[in-house]
Scaffold this motif. Structure first.
Motif, PDB file in Angstrom:
ATOM      1  N   UNK A 188       0.777  -1.383   0.390  1.00  0.00           N
ATOM      2  CA  UNK A 188       0.081   0.162   0.108  1.00  0.00           C
ATOM      3  C   UNK A 188       0.943   1.322   0.854  1.00  0.00           C
ATOM      4  N   UNK A 189       0.532   1.893  -0.958  1.00  0.00           N
ATOM      5  CA  UNK A 189       1.259   3.505  -0.664  1.00  0.00           C
ATOM      6  C   UNK A 189       0.263   4.776  -0.752  1.00  0.00           C
ATOM      7  N   UNK A 190       1.153   5.562   0.700  1.00  0.00           N
ATOM      8  CA  UNK A 190      -0.385   6.035   1.572  1.00  0.00           C
ATOM      9  C   UNK A 190       0.206   7.781   0.146  1.00  0.00           C
ATOM     10  N   UNK A 191      -0.843   7.750  -0.369  1.00  0.00           N
ATOM     11  CA  UNK A 191      -1.396   8.959  -1.100  1.00  0.00           C
ATOM     12  C   UNK A 191      -1.414  10.363  -0.311  1.00  0.00           C
ATOM     13  N   UNK A 236      -0.474  -1.800  -4.910  1.00  0.00           N
ATOM     14  CA  UNK A 236      -0.075  -2.252  -6.207  1.00  0.00           C
ATOM     15  C   UNK A 236       0.702  -3.250  -5.543  1.00  0.00           C
ATOM     16  N   UNK A 237      -0.078  -4.579  -7.021  1.00  0.00           N
ATOM     17  CA  UNK A 237       0.727  -6.065  -6.532  1.00  0.00           C
ATOM     18  C   UNK A 237       1.510  -5.702  -8.842  1.00  0.00           C
ATOM     19  N   UNK A 238       2.563  -6.471  -8.060  1.00  0.00           N
ATOM     20  CA  UNK A 238       2.753  -6.256  -9.404  1.00  0.00           C
ATOM     21  C   UNK A 238       2.825  -8.228 -10.225  1.00  0.00           C
ATOM     22  N   UNK A 239       1.520  -8.751  -9.712  1.00  0.00           N
ATOM     23  CA  UNK A 239       0.540  -9.952 -10.946  1.00  0.00           C
ATOM     24  C   UNK A 239       1.069 -11.464 -10.432  1.00  0.00           C
ATOM     25  N   UNK A 240       2.274 -11.928  -9.669  1.00  0.00           N
ATOM     26  CA  UNK A 240       3.449 -12.379  -9.477  1.00  0.00           C
ATOM     27  C   UNK A 240       2.950 -13.951  -9.641  1.00  0.00           C
ATOM     28  N   UNK A 298      -0.301  -4.252 -14.147  1.00  0.00           N
ATOM     29  CA  UNK A 298      -0.664  -4.202 -12.366  1.00  0.00           C
ATOM     30  C   UNK A 298      -1.781  -4.508 -12.072  1.00  0.00           C
ATOM     31  N   UNK A 299      -1.953  -4.541 -10.647  1.00  0.00           N
ATOM     32  CA  UNK A 299      -3.255  -4.400 -10.186  1.00  0.00           C
ATOM     33  C   UNK A 299      -3.366  -3.224  -9.485  1.00  0.00           C
TER      34      UNK A 299
END
Length: 316
Positions: free
Chosen positions: A231-234, A266-270, A279-280
């Motif tokens: 999670x990126x803290x916007x 952000x999830x890289x889909x691995x 990318x999610x």
């Protein structure tokens, strides 16, 4: 139009809307964003399947609206109104992930309203469903506007104190390629949440400076170097809708995301079948918030309304 029939015999519809240079298809299954087409670009910008069975299987999180709690609850329990509620432990038998088997992405929504440019889907979550209190009514409105902008508004009501943290779980690739390597990703976030081995936030709020999580200037990313399930803290936290993410492919196709939410997962889909193909990018509240006093609350009081607005704008 008819898209498919669930294993229990419920029909699933596909609704196509559009305006300007953008055409979008949405499924009643999971309120899935199935197809996003930009004029002049010969491929789908989001990852979807034409087989309904995929959405009940390995593609279960692709494009759907996840709720009532997106992401993870580390100890699989939540205290609401002084009472502890045990949640489904569907990750490694210990972690609550994406609200479990009865979550909103695994339900057939009703079509509440429809026009050439928008569709509103509705879903009822009875008291106790997904382990949480409250009779909850949820709506999701997808709307396309010129020249090429898609907006999603999610609203929820409850008759008892509960928690809500919805997320649209779209996977994105601006190049139509088998790997997102080469994309440039910019996120307006000076902090992110480190995670433990279960991908649950540790509670630390870390500075992105000097790390691979520093995406403020839109660096090129690659799937061998960048590992994302964070999670990126916007900047600014929850508040007015503002541009927060810029995803640009090597093709020159760009998507700009705007939201009023406090976080961007952000999830890289691995772990998905087509490894690293997209990318999610999930606008939401911070994950595992009820277990960390310093995280923004996801509680919704009885008779209050949950609301989220997120938009995606495209250029080529």
């Amino acid at each position: 139009m008819h898209f498919g029939t669930t294993a229990s015999g419920v029909d699933v519809e596909k609704i196509t809307i559009g305006a300007g240079d953008l055409t979008v298809s949405v499924l009643t299954w999971g309120a899935v964003l199935h197809d996003v087409r930009l004029k002049g670009v010969p491929y789908n910008l989001t990852r979807g399947s034409d087989d309904l069975a995929d959405y009940a299987g390995d593609w279960c999180y692709h494009g759907g609206i996840i709720g009532p709690i997106a992401n993870r609850i580390g100890n699989a329990r939540i205290k609401v109104g002084g009472m502890m509620h045990e949640l489904e432990r569907n990750q490694d038998g210990r972690i609550h992930l994406h609200s479990g088997k009865d979550a909103t992405h695994a339900q057939v929504w009703r079509i509440a309203a429809q026009s050439a440019t928008s569709v509103t889907l509705a879903l009822t979550l009875p008291d106790g469903m997904c382990g949480l209190p409250g009779h909850r009514e949820i709506t999701a409105t997808y709307r396309v506007s010129a020249t090429a902008t898609l907006t999603l508004e999610i609203a929820g009501t409850t008759d008892a104190d509960t928690v809500m943290n919805f997320a649209q779980h779209g996977y994105w690739n601006m190049d139509g390629t088998a790997d997102w390597t080469g994309h440039r990703l910019q996120i307006a976030a000076e902090h992110y949440l480190p995670i433990d081995t279960d991908a649950v936030p540790t509670g630390e709020i870390a500075d992105v400076a000097g790390s691979l999580m520093d995406l403020r200037d839109g660096p090129a990313i690659d799937s061998k170097t960048h590992v994302f399930d964070h999670n990126f803290c916007l900047n600014g936290g929850a508040g007015p809708v503002r541009d927060v993410v810029w995803l640009t492919g090597t093709s020159g196709v760009q998507m700009v995301m705007a939201t009023d939410q406090a976080g961007m997962q952000v999830f890289d889909g691995h772990t998905v079948p087509a490894n690293h193909d997209a990318l999610a990018l999930e606008a939401q509240g911070w994950p595992d918030a009820p277990n960390h006093r310093g995280f923004p609350s996801i509680k919704v009081r009885a008779n209050d309304t949950y609301a989220q607005t997120t938009s995606w704008s495209f250029t080529a």
